[in-house]
Design a protein around this motif. Structure first.
Motif, short mmCIF file in Angstrom:
data_model
loop_
_atom_site.label_atom_id
_atom_site.label_comp_id
_atom_site.label_asym_id
_atom_site.label_seq_id
_atom_site.Cartn_x
_atom_site.Cartn_y
_atom_site.Cartn_z
N GLU A 114 0.85 -1.19 0.00
CA GLU A 114 0.00 0.00 0.00
C GLU A 114 0.88 1.24 0.00
O GLU A 114 1.68 1.45 0.92
CB GLU A 114 -0.91 0.02 1.24
CG GLU A 114 -1.74 1.28 1.36
CD GLU A 114 -2.53 1.37 2.65
OE1 GLU A 114 -3.07 2.45 2.95
OE2 GLU A 114 -2.60 0.35 3.37
N LYS A 115 0.77 2.07 -1.01
CA LYS A 115 1.52 3.32 -1.05
C LYS A 115 0.71 4.39 -0.31
O LYS A 115 -0.20 4.98 -0.88
CB LYS A 115 1.79 3.73 -2.50
CG LYS A 115 2.85 2.89 -3.19
CD LYS A 115 4.22 3.09 -2.53
CE LYS A 115 5.30 2.25 -3.21
NZ LYS A 115 5.57 2.71 -4.57
N ALA A 116 1.05 4.58 0.93
CA ALA A 116 0.32 5.54 1.75
C ALA A 116 0.62 6.97 1.31
O ALA A 116 1.71 7.27 0.82
CB ALA A 116 0.69 5.35 3.22
N LYS A 117 -0.35 7.86 1.50
CA LYS A 117 -0.16 9.28 1.17
C LYS A 117 0.24 10.09 2.41
O LYS A 117 0.84 11.16 2.28
CB LYS A 117 -1.45 9.84 0.57
CG LYS A 117 -1.81 9.21 -0.78
CD LYS A 117 -3.07 9.83 -1.35
CE LYS A 117 -3.41 9.21 -2.70
NZ LYS A 117 -4.66 9.79 -3.28
N SER A 118 -0.11 9.61 3.56
CA SER A 118 0.30 10.22 4.82
C SER A 118 0.49 9.10 5.83
O SER A 118 0.02 7.98 5.62
CB SER A 118 -0.73 11.23 5.31
OG SER A 118 -1.97 10.59 5.56
N ILE A 119 1.16 9.39 6.94
CA ILE A 119 1.49 8.30 7.85
C ILE A 119 1.10 8.56 9.30
O ILE A 119 0.84 7.63 10.06
CB ILE A 119 3.00 7.95 7.77
CG1 ILE A 119 3.26 6.55 8.35
CG2 ILE A 119 3.85 9.02 8.42
CD1 ILE A 119 2.57 5.42 7.63
N ILE A 120 1.03 9.81 9.73
CA ILE A 120 0.67 10.10 11.12
C ILE A 120 -0.83 10.36 11.21
O ILE A 120 -1.36 11.22 10.50
CB ILE A 120 1.44 11.33 11.65
CG1 ILE A 120 2.94 11.07 11.61
CG2 ILE A 120 1.01 11.64 13.09
CD1 ILE A 120 3.78 12.25 12.10
N ALA A 121 -1.50 9.58 12.04
CA ALA A 121 -2.93 9.77 12.27
C ALA A 121 -3.14 10.54 13.55
O ALA A 121 -2.52 10.24 14.58
CB ALA A 121 -3.64 8.42 12.35
N SER A 122 -4.00 11.55 13.50
CA SER A 122 -4.30 12.35 14.69
C SER A 122 -5.45 11.72 15.47
O SER A 122 -6.34 11.08 14.89
CB SER A 122 -4.68 13.78 14.30
OG SER A 122 -3.59 14.41 13.66
#
Length: 362
Positions: free
Chosen positions: A55-63
């Motif tokens: 999976e090519k994530a677009k962002s990695i830190i979840a708030s």
């Protein structure tokens, strides 16, 4: 994707937690098995292999803004978890990808190869405000796939370069691979680790969490982490009425003896598709007490399988939940747990220079 007929219950696959690929809540049409009475021979179930999906994530830190959680941001290197814990509250997330929260969740695992690069980029933003990042908030960062993909390792190396504090929750013995790195971070007050111990009974563990490390292995991991100075805690979670709740005090004592200085517990949570999957599991493994378990669960959830209200989703309500909470408080006081609050150091955070960056003259 089929919804299984209660009259023809699904059979358990060896080494898997869920008994079926129960349809997700967003599937518009489902089918149900129905016996015609002709087939008498039971065919052996095919072995279900694990599929790793990039999976090519677009962002990695979840708030996170949930008031009942001790962190404001988290990272999940994987979607799905091969550990196969039947009670896992993350299972419903697979429905968003048109996959089943059942067997799909534990056999079709998404991994994010660009996670470390995305983290590096996120930590360099001028708008970033440092606070501890939680690893393992949704699925286990040390599940079996990590041995090959090493995404959690890459994330930790990135965090160390930035002096970014991290908290980890895991059932995986693989965390010992990163012991030297975590010990270095802990010396700078940048790392904490919680080991989840659900039961000390190997047979219950095998049924409940089929591909996790055994109870003794988790306690050894806790001991080794504590021995090198890493602040450690035990998560006695989930506590399941009439199944493992009687073990609460023994789990806390064993963890304390292994070096843990902090502890927490969570009452069983059954959101969305987890409830019918857990009911299938009970019918397969503990049919004689299934109704009693679910009766106590519902007594602790306002008459339903689950309530998501922040004020009660971790601990529940009612007589059973209150008694469990009292037992926990008495036990931690007796064992000397939770006497000093752990707080990681965010003041050390500093983006490291990159090639070509202009250095400060002072």
């Amino acid at each position: 994707m089929a919804n299984d007929d209660p009259a023809n219950p699904p059979r358990q696959r060896r080494g898997r937690g869920a008994a079926s690929n129960l349809a997700g809540r967003f599937v518009p049409q489902v089918s149900a098995r129905e016996s015609d009475g002709w087939q008498t021979d039971v065919e052996p179930l095919e072995r279900l292999l694990t599929e790793a999906i990039e999976e090519k994530a677009k962002s990695i830190i979840a708030s996170n803004q949930s008031p009942d959680l001790p962190f404001s941001q988290s990272i999940n290197p994987y979607r799905g978890c091969e550990h196969g814990c039947i009670y896992c509250y993350a299972r419903p997330a697979h429905a968003y990808m048109d996959l089943s929260p059942g067997l799909d969740f534990e056999s079709r695992i998404f991994f994010k190869p660009n996670a470390a690069a995305l983290l590096d980029k996120a930590l360099r933003k001028r708008s970033y405000q440092c606070s501890p990042i939680a690893l393992g908030s949704n699925t286990d960062p040390y599940q079996p796939l990590e041995k090959d993909k090493q995404i959690t390792r890459q994330l930790l190396e990135t965090m160390q370069r930035f002096n970014q504090p991290v908290t980890i929750v895991t059932k995986g013995q693989l965390i010992l691979r990163d012991l030297p790195l975590l010990a270095e971070m802990a010396q700078d007050n940048l790392a904490q680790v919680a080991i989840s111990v659900t039961t000390l009974d190997n047979e219950l563990k095998r049924r409940l969490e089929p591909r996790t490390a055994g109870p003794a292995a988790r306690l050894r991991a806790l001991e080794q982490l504590s021995h090198v100075g890493i602040p450690t805690a035990v998560m006695a979670a989930p506590m399941i009425p009439a199944l493992n709740d009687s073990e609460l005090e023994r789990i806390l004592r064993a963890a304390r003896d292994a070096g843990a200085r902090h502890a927490a517990y969570i009452l069983l949570r059954l959101p969305f598709e987890v409830a019918p999957l857990f009911r299938q599991w009970l019918a397969e493994h503990y049919p004689e007490r299934a109704s009693h378990v679910m009766s106590l669960v519902q007594q602790s959830r306002g008459g339903r399988d689950y309530q998501s209200d922040f004020s009660q989703r971790q601990t529940g309500i009612g007589v059973f939940a209150q008694l469990l909470q009292q037992r926990f408080r008495v036990a931690i006081n007796k064992l000397g747990l939770n006497r000093r609050k752990l707080k990681l150091d965010c003041n050390r955070f500093q983006p490291p220079p990159r090639a070509g960056d202009q250095q400060s003259l002072f």
